[in-house]
Design an enzyme around this catalytic site. Structure first.
Site, PDB file in Angstrom:
ATOM      1  N   ARG A  15       0.882  -1.105   0.026  1.00 40.98           N
ATOM      2  CA  ARG A  15       0.033  -0.152   0.027  1.00 40.98           C
ATOM      3  C   ARG A  15       0.852   1.296  -0.237  1.00 40.98           C
ATOM      4  NH1 ARG A  15      -3.475  -2.240   4.850  1.00 40.98           N
ATOM      5  NH2 ARG A  15      -1.562  -3.811   5.106  1.00 40.98           N
ATOM      6  N   ASP A 106       5.797  -2.093  11.531  1.00 38.02           N
ATOM      7  CA  ASP A 106       5.304  -0.822  10.842  1.00 38.02           C
ATOM      8  C   ASP A 106       4.370  -0.042  12.099  1.00 38.02           C
ATOM      9  OD1 ASP A 106       2.989  -2.536  11.077  1.00 38.02           O
ATOM     10  OD2 ASP A 106       2.371  -2.206   9.070  1.00 38.02           O
ATOM     11  N   LYS A 353      33.988  25.151   3.078  1.00 34.33           N
ATOM     12  CA  LYS A 353      34.057  23.493   3.113  1.00 34.33           C
ATOM     13  C   LYS A 353      35.300  23.046   3.723  1.00 34.33           C
ATOM     14  CE  LYS A 353      35.804  20.979   0.709  1.00 34.33           C
ATOM     15  NZ  LYS A 353      36.624  20.445  -0.556  1.00 34.33           N
ATOM     16  N   ARG A 444      48.113  44.047  -8.460  1.00 39.84           N
ATOM     17  CA  ARG A 444      47.508  44.704  -9.463  1.00 39.84           C
ATOM     18  C   ARG A 444      48.585  45.134 -10.354  1.00 39.84           C
ATOM     19  NH1 ARG A 444      44.755  46.521  -5.167  1.00 39.84           N
ATOM     20  NH2 ARG A 444      45.919  48.287  -4.673  1.00 39.84           N
TER      21      ARG A 444
HETATM   22  C1  UD1 Z   1      -1.955  -6.508  11.020  1.00 40.27           C
HETATM   23  C2  UD1 Z   1      -3.018  -7.461  11.771  1.00 40.27           C
HETATM   24  C3  UD1 Z   1      -4.433  -6.457  12.391  1.00 40.27           C
HETATM   25  C4  UD1 Z   1      -3.746  -5.620  13.083  1.00 40.27           C
HETATM   26  C5  UD1 Z   1      -2.906  -4.629  12.152  1.00 40.27           C
HETATM   27  C6  UD1 Z   1      -2.321  -3.464  13.316  1.00 40.27           C
HETATM   28  C7  UD1 Z   1      -2.607  -9.619  11.080  1.00 40.27           C
HETATM   29  C8  UD1 Z   1      -3.244 -10.953  10.103  1.00 40.27           C
HETATM   30  N1  UD1 Z   1      -3.339  -8.506  11.105  1.00 40.27           N
HETATM   31  O1  UD1 Z   1      -2.601  -6.081   9.734  1.00 40.27           O
HETATM   32  O2  UD1 Z   1      -5.194  -7.537  13.027  1.00 40.27           O
HETATM   33  O3  UD1 Z   1      -4.980  -4.678  13.250  1.00 40.27           O
HETATM   34  O4  UD1 Z   1      -1.627  -5.334  11.705  1.00 40.27           O
HETATM   35  O5  UD1 Z   1      -1.500  -2.695  12.490  1.00 40.27           O
HETATM   36  O6  UD1 Z   1      -1.615 -10.088  11.640  1.00 40.27           O
HETATM   37  N2  UD1 Z   1       4.771  -9.072   7.694  1.00 40.27           N
HETATM   38  C9  UD1 Z   1       5.761 -10.117   7.400  1.00 40.27           C
HETATM   39  N3  UD1 Z   1       5.633 -10.886   6.934  1.00 40.27           N
HETATM   40  C10 UD1 Z   1       4.215 -11.550   6.519  1.00 40.27           C
HETATM   41  C11 UD1 Z   1       3.064 -10.597   6.449  1.00 40.27           C
HETATM   42  C12 UD1 Z   1       3.582  -9.380   7.167  1.00 40.27           C
HETATM   43  O7  UD1 Z   1       6.927  -9.807   8.048  1.00 40.27           O
HETATM   44  O8  UD1 Z   1       4.516 -12.466   5.594  1.00 40.27           O
HETATM   45  C13 UD1 Z   1       5.004  -7.902   8.472  1.00 40.27           C
HETATM   46  C14 UD1 Z   1       4.800  -6.504   7.692  1.00 40.27           C
HETATM   47  O9  UD1 Z   1       6.035  -6.148   7.463  1.00 40.27           O
HETATM   48  C15 UD1 Z   1       4.314  -5.539   8.908  1.00 40.27           C
HETATM   49  C16 UD1 Z   1       3.740  -6.456   9.826  1.00 40.27           C
HETATM   50  O10 UD1 Z   1       4.019  -7.943   9.673  1.00 40.27           O
HETATM   51  O11 UD1 Z   1       5.331  -5.132   9.579  1.00 40.27           O
HETATM   52  C17 UD1 Z   1       2.057  -6.358   9.594  1.00 40.27           C
HETATM   53  O12 UD1 Z   1       1.674  -6.696   8.367  1.00 40.27           O
HETATM   54  P1  UD1 Z   1       0.584  -6.175   7.562  1.00 40.27           P
HETATM   55  O13 UD1 Z   1       0.184  -6.715   6.274  1.00 40.27           O
HETATM   56  O14 UD1 Z   1       0.840  -4.380   7.680  1.00 40.27           O
HETATM   57  O15 UD1 Z   1      -0.608  -6.402   8.511  1.00 40.27           O
HETATM   58  P2  UD1 Z   1      -2.085  -5.322   8.660  1.00 40.27           P
HETATM   59  O16 UD1 Z   1      -2.983  -5.622   7.531  1.00 40.27           O
HETATM   60  O17 UD1 Z   1      -1.727  -4.020   9.056  1.00 40.27           O
HETATM   61 CA    CA Z   2       0.341  -2.872   9.089  1.00 38.32          CA
END
Ligand code: UD1
Ligand code: CA
Length: 502
Positions: A15, A106, A353, A444
Site C-alpha cells: 500500500r 510498521d 567547506k 595589481r
Molecule cells: C495487522 C494485523 C491486524 C492489526 C494490524 C495493526 C494480522 C493478520 N493482522 O494487519 O489485525 O490490526 O496489523 O497494525 O496480523 N509481515 C511480515 N511477513 C508477512 C506479512 C507481514 O513480516 O508475511 C509484517 C509486515 O512487514 C508488517 C507486519 O508484519 O510489519 C504487519 O503486516 P501488515 O500486512 O501490515 O498487516 P495489517 O494488514 O496492517
Molecule cells: Ca500494518
C-alpha cells in the site's frame, strides 16, 4: 522471567506503492524500523530477532550499522502472512523458555510502558497469549477484537469481517506477548482460509480461547497504536510526531515561535533558551547548544551549534560545527568539515567547506573558503576565493592570524600566508609567493593614465559620425537616380497587366 522479541519486517508494504521496504521509510528523519527495535531493546528483550524479506539486505545493513550484534535476523523468503513470519524465528528460539514479545515493524510510536504492562499482565494472569488492543477514532483497516460476554474469542481481519463485526470499535494493535512453547507448538496448526490466503498470527487468539484460555489484553492509547500502511498514514503520523517533538523541546526550555512551521527530527538535541524562528529545519543528529538563535529558513543537518551561536536567515549548514557565539548568514553555506571557532563569522553568500575558521575570523561577503585554515582574527575581504582544486586534486590554503585579505583575492592552493600580512585588493597569490609576517602584497598591474582621453574620444566619435552620415547621403543620392529610371519603366508593366485583366 526472560523475554525475547520478534519484529516482523518482511512485508513489501504494497500500500506504500514504493520500491523501498516499508520499514525503511523515514519518520522523524529515521527509518520506521528503528523505533520498533528501540522498543524491543528498551523492554530488555534478549534475543531481539528481526524477520526480514522484502529488501532484507537493506534492512539488515541499516540495523547492523545502528545496533551491531544486539539484533539478529531471520529470513522469510516468501511472505505468507504474519504467522508464517513468526515461524521463521522458531529455530533461533529453540532453546528459549519465556515470553515472546511480537512487534510489527510498521507500528513505530508504541510506548514501551504499554507493552511492558502487557508482559506483566500475561505473567500475572498465567495465560499463554496476550495482546494490545485499542479504540482508534477510525478502526477501518484494523483487525477487530471479537468478544463474547466480555471474553475475547477471536480477532477478525477487516477484510474477513461481517458487517456486524465491522461495527466493533476495539482493534488489534499488532503487539503480542506469548509463551514461547505455546507459540511454536500451535503456529503450525493455523490455516490460511481467509480473504488473503495468508497465515494470520491473529488466529492464535481464537485457538487459545477455544482451548479455554482467558486471552489477556491491555489497552493502548489511540495516539500510539497506529500502524503505517500508506504514505497518507505516514504523513499523518509525521505531523503528530512533530507535535510531540516540538512539545518535548518547549518543555525543556526551547522557544519555538511558530511550531506548526518547523521541522525538527527525532534525534536532534537543543539546549535551553535557544530561540527557533519559523520555517527552520533541523535534521539528523544535529546538536544545538544553549542561547542560540536560529533564524527563518535555516536548514541544518548533522551539525553542531555551540552555545550562543546565531544562524541568520536562509543559511544551509551540513555536517559542520559552529563555535560559541559564532555567526552564519544570512544566506551562509557551511558544507561538510566546516568548523567555525568562537565568534567567527561567515556572512552573506559565503561558502565554507572542510576548513577551520579560527577565533574571530570574519568572512562576511561572497567568498569561497575550501580546504583552508584561517588564523585567529583574520579578515577575509569580499569575494575572496580559495582556488583549492586543480582539476584532479584538492590543495590546502593556510592563512596565519590577524591577516587582512583585501576584496577579490585569489588564494591559489597550495599556499600559505604569514600572520599579520596584508593582501591588497585583487591579489592572486600562490605557492611561489613568499611573504614575511606583516608584509603587504599587491599584484595589481601598474595603472596607466592617458591625459584628456575622454575629450579625444568624444571628438573622434563626432568625426566618425559625421563621415558616416556624409557617406550615407552620397550613397542615397546615387541610388535615387536608379529609382527614377525604374519608375519610368514601371507604368508600362502595369498597363500590360491591366490589359491582361480586362
Ligand atoms: C495487522 C494485523 C491486524 C492489526 C494490524 C495493526 C494480522 C493478520 N493482522 O494487519 O489485525 O490490526 O496489523 O497494525 O496480523 N509481515 C511480515 N511477513 C508477512 C506479512 C507481514 O513480516 O508475511 C509484517 C509486515 O512487514 C508488517 C507486519 O508484519 O510489519 C504487519 O503486516 P501488515 O500486512 O501490515 O498487516 P495489517 O494488514 O496492517
Ligand atoms: Ca500494518
Amino acid at each position: 522471567m526472560k523475554t525475547a522479541a520478534i519484529i516482523l519486517a518482511a512485508g513489501q508494504g504494497t500500500r506504500m506503492k514504493s520500491g523501498r521496504a516499508k520499514v525503511l521509510h523515514t519518520l522523524g528523519g529515521r527509518p520506521i524500523i528503528r523505533y520498533v527495535i528501540d522498543q524491543a531493546l528498551a523492554l530488555k528483550a534478549d534475543p531481539v530477532i528481526v524477520v526480514v524479506g522484502h529488501q532484507g539486505e537493506q534492512v539488515i545493513e541499516y540495523s547492523e550499522q545502528v545496533y551491531g550484534h544486539r539484533v539478529q535476523f531471520v529470513w522469510q523468503k516468501e511472505q505468507l502472512g504474519t504467522a508464517h513470519a513468526v515461524m521463521q524465528a522458531k529455530k533461533a528460539l529453540s532453546g528459549f523458555d519465556g515470553q515472546v514479545i511480537i512487534l510489527y515493524g510498521d507500528v513505530p510510536l508504541l510506548g514501551v510502558e504499554t507493552t511492558r504492562e502487557l508482559v506483566r499482565k500475561v505473567r500475572r494472569t498465567k495465560t499463554p497469549v496476550g495482546f494490545l488492543s485499542s479504540f482508534p477514532p477510525d478502526p477501518s483497516g484494523y483487525g477487530r477484537v471479537v468478544r463474547k460476554n466480555g471474553k475475547i474469542v477471536r480477532i477478525v481481519e477487516h477484510r474477513d469481517a461481517s458487517p456486524e463485526e465491522l461495527g466493533i470499535g476495539e482493534v488489534n494493535v499488532g503487539t503480542y506477548s506469548i509463551d514461547c512453547k505455546y507459540l511454536f507448538s500451535h503456529l503450525g496448526g493455523l490455516g490460511a482460509g481467509n480473504n488473503q490466503k495468508e497465515y494470520y498470527l491473529t488466529d492464535l487468539v481464537a485457538i487459545a480461547a477455544s482451548e479455554g484460555h482467558k486471552v489477556a489484553s491491555v489497552e493502548a492509547a489511540a495516539w500510539e497504536m497506529e500502524g503505517i500502511n500508506s504514505r497518507v498514514q505516514l504523513a499523518g503520523m509525521e505531523a503528530r510526531l512533530q507535535n510531540i517533538i516540538n512539545t518535548r523541546h518547549m518543555e525543556n526550555g526551547v522557544s519555538i515561535i511558530n511550531p506548526a512551521t518547523v521541522r525538527i527530527e527525532y534525534d536532534v538535541r537543543i539546549g535551553r533558551d535557544t530561540l527557533i524562528h519559523p520555517f527552520v529545519s533541523l535534521h539528523g543528529e544535529t546538536v544545538v547548544g544553549e542561547n542560540c538563535i536560529i533564524n527563518q529558513g535555516a536548514v541544518i543537518t548533522d551539525s553542531v551549534l555551540m552555545n550562543g551561536a546565531q544562524i541568520h536567515p536562509y543559511s544551509v549548514i551540513t555536517e559542520a560545527e559552529v563555535g560559541p557565539e559564532a555567526q552564519v548568514g544570512p544566506f551562509g553555506r557551511l558544507r561538510p568539515g566546516a568548523k567555525l571557532l568562537r565568534k567567527a563569522k561567515v556572512g552573506n553568500f559565503t561558502e565554507v567547506k572542510n576548513s577551520i575558521l579560527r577565533e574571530g575570523v570574519k568572512a562576511n561577503h561572497l567568498s569561497y573558503l575550501g580546504d583552508a585554515d584561517i588564523g585567529e582574527g583574520t579578515n577575509v575581504g569580499a569575494g575572496t576565493i580559495t582556488c583549492n582544486f586543480d582539476g584532479y586534486n584538492k590543495w590546502k590554503t593556510i592563512v596565519g592570524k590577524e591577516v587582512l585579505i583585501g576584496s577579490d583575492c585569489q588564494l591559489i592552493a597550495p599556499c600559505e600566508v604569514p600572520e599579520r600580512a596584508v593582501l591588497g585588493a585583487g591579489t592572486s597569490l600562490d605557492k611561489r609567493t613568499s611573504m614575511e609576517p606583516g608584509d603587504l602584497i599587491i599584484t595589481r598591474p601598474q595603472s596607466t593614465i592617458i591625459k584628456g582621453f575622454r575629450d579625444k574620444l568624444e571628438k573622434d566619435s563626432a568625426r566618425i559620425k559625421a563621415e558616416r552620415a556624409a557617406a550615407k547621403a552620397a550613397a542615397e543620392k546615387k541610388a535615387g537616380k536608379k529609382d527614377t529610371a525604374r519608375a519610368k519603366k514601371k507604368p508600362q508593366k502595369s498597363d500590360s497587366e491591366s490589359v491582361a485583366c480586362q
